[in-house]
Design an enzyme around this catalytic site. Structure first.
Site, PDB file in Angstrom:
ATOM      1  N   CYS A 299      37.219  39.914  34.607  1.00 14.09           N
ATOM      2  CA  CYS A 299      37.666  39.277  35.848  1.00 14.09           C
ATOM      3  C   CYS A 299      36.431  38.803  36.599  1.00 14.09           C
ATOM      4  O   CYS A 299      35.425  39.512  36.678  1.00 14.09           O
ATOM      5  CB  CYS A 299      38.474  40.260  36.698  1.00 14.09           C
ATOM      6  SG  CYS A 299      38.967  39.625  38.303  1.00 14.09           S
ATOM      7  N   GLU A 333      37.800  36.765  29.097  1.00 13.51           N
ATOM      8  CA  GLU A 333      39.165  37.168  28.789  1.00 13.51           C
ATOM      9  C   GLU A 333      40.145  36.111  29.282  1.00 13.51           C
ATOM     10  O   GLU A 333      40.023  35.595  30.393  1.00 13.51           O
ATOM     11  CB  GLU A 333      39.455  38.524  29.450  1.00 13.51           C
ATOM     12  CG  GLU A 333      40.802  39.118  29.086  1.00 13.51           C
ATOM     13  CD  GLU A 333      40.997  40.494  29.682  1.00 13.51           C
ATOM     14  OE1 GLU A 333      42.155  40.984  29.684  1.00 13.51           O
ATOM     15  OE2 GLU A 333      40.007  41.080  30.157  1.00 13.51           O
TER      16      GLU A 333
END
Length: 455
Positions: A299, A333
């Site tokens: 993140c 990700e």
């Protein structure tokens, strides 16, 4: 001898008569000077004569004094009737004025017609009471009422964002998404300490906290420092509460971020901007301590007040620097947010163009060499070449046709912008999951791509 000074009886009667004549003349003069008001007979109350009242008396009529300026004297009956008739005429004249204002008579033809539609005039003359702005006609009011009724009866409800506003330091920001904070779940506005991230909804409580808060930097270890920028590595074992609050802050601005997992599997790398008051939070990225899919970023968040200033690219560049030191190519990700996808595409294109500028005259490109030097995954490198429109297929073989005009334009733009880059020599960090002397890079077959000069 009679006394001449003593009046006799005849003289006394003469004096009395002269005094009476004097009084009579005074009364007659006084009556003529006082105005009179006409009072019609009782039988003719309904037949009031036209004309001004207060004229000379007429035989057979009753008159009363019309005394002006005396508030205690009531008005005469004719005067009260005249006042009533005046009020009636005023209301009639108002209606006549309205009729003349909103109904324009046409002179064309033998009949008179309205030039304005009757329904529009009715809407303008008799507007309904509502909370809408002035000048809205009845049709618009009915539409608004109908839409409000449908909205009230609708089962779809817009989610309420709590908190809707946060304040960190001297910056106040509007949030985008919902994220609950412990003990302040229903607070519409939260105030944060920009160093320890303690939060409250009361300004006085935060002021009292600042008097006792000794934090001037984020917790963790400072692994990079250059100029006014610093990067801290924070593990949940150092301060679990701080890491949890940091994740909730990120959730306020990211739609795809979830809080389903705890902070134990992650490491946090926090970028701060330093001044004489302390290290101010700019943004952070997190990564898994152990992962088999080569994700170097789980993140990434930039605070709204520092966006579009190059800090997102600095965080991405720092994450790939760690991947190169670990000798393990990485990739973020997925899925990425819209802004994250734009930032990563721009970074990948810049890295590939700078690699081509550094290796001018090369005939074949080895994807593994590009990956080890830049830290990018092989698939990301190939996709970037395709987005630059430099991949062509010749005799069923993939060939890179380099457009040197694009490369030169990027290098020129980079020099003009004077972007801040991460200096690898300033990094003080050793990976914890890489034993000494072990190369963690996967053994993959080398892929060579032939390069030909383009236009």
């Amino acid at each position: 001898m009679p006394n001449d000074n003593v009046p006799n009886s005849n003289d006394k009667s003469t004096i009395v008569k002269s005094k009476a004549d004097l009084v009579t003349s005074v009364i007659r003069h006084h009556r003529l000077s006082v105005p009179f008001t006409h009072v019609p007979p009782e039988d003719d109350d309904k037949k009031i004569k036209k004309g001004k009242y207060g004229k000379l008396p007429i035989s057979g009529s009753k008159y009363v004094l019309n005394v002006k300026g005396d508030g205690n004297v009531p008005l005469s009956l004719p005067r009260a009737a005249g006042a009533k008739r005046k009020r009636v005429l005023t209301e009639t004249s108002d209606r006549k004025l309205k009729k003349e204002k909103y109904e324009k008579l046409s002179n064309v033809g033998s009949t008179n017609q309205r030039d304005v539609a009757e329904d529009v005039l009715e809407n303008m003359i008799r507007p309904e009471a509502s909370d809408l702005p002035y000048g809205v006609v009845n049709d618009d009011i009915k539409i608004c009422k109908r839409s409000r009724t449908l909205e009230k009866n609708s089962t779809i409800q817009t989610p309420v964002v709590c908190p809707s506003v946060i304040k960190c330091g001297k910056y106040e920001m509007e949030t985008c998404y919902l994220c609950p904070f412990q003990q302040e779940e229903n607070a519409e506005r939260l105030i944060f300490c920009e160093f320890c991230l303690k939060y409250t909804k009361c300004q006085s409580i935060l002021k009292r906290h600042k008097r006792h808060c000794n934090w001037k930097t984020t917790p963790g270890t400072e692994i990079y420092q250059s100029g006014d920028l610093s990067v801290f590595e924070v593990d949940e074992t150092v301060d679990k509460t701080y890491c949890q609050t940091l994740c909730r802050l990120g959730k306020l601005f990211l739609d795809l971020k979830t809080l389903d997992y705890g902070v134990e599997p992650f490491l946090f790398y926090i970028v701060t901007k330093n001044d004489g008051f302390g290290c101010h939070l700019v943004g952070y990225f997190s990564k898994l301590k152990q992962n088999e899919e080569n994700f170097n970023v789980a993140c990434i968040v930039i605070m709204p007040q520092y966006r579009r200033q190059g800090y997102g690219r600095i965080l991405i560049e720092f994450s790939y620097l760690l991947s190169r030191i670990e000798r393990q190519p990485g990739t973020p990700e997925t899925p990425l947010s819209g802004l994250g996808k734009i930032t990563y595409d721009a970074y990948w294109k810049g890295v590939i163009l700078e690699y081509l500028d550094k290796h001018r005259g090369i005939e074949n490109i080895c994807i593994n060499d590009v990956s080890s030097e830049t830290g990018l995954m092989r698939q990301d490198i190939i996709d970037t070449f395709k987005s630059l429109h430099m991949v062509v297929e010749i005799f069923k073989e993939m060939t890179i046709c380099i457009d040197w005009n694009v490369v030169d334009s990027h290098i020129k733009k980079k020099i003009e912008l004077k972007q801040i880059h991460i200096d690898p020599d300033r990094l003080r960090w050793t990976p914890s999951n890489l034993p000494d002397g072990q190369d963690n890079q996967h053994l993959e077959e080398s892929v060579f791509i032939k390069c030909i000069p383009g236009g």
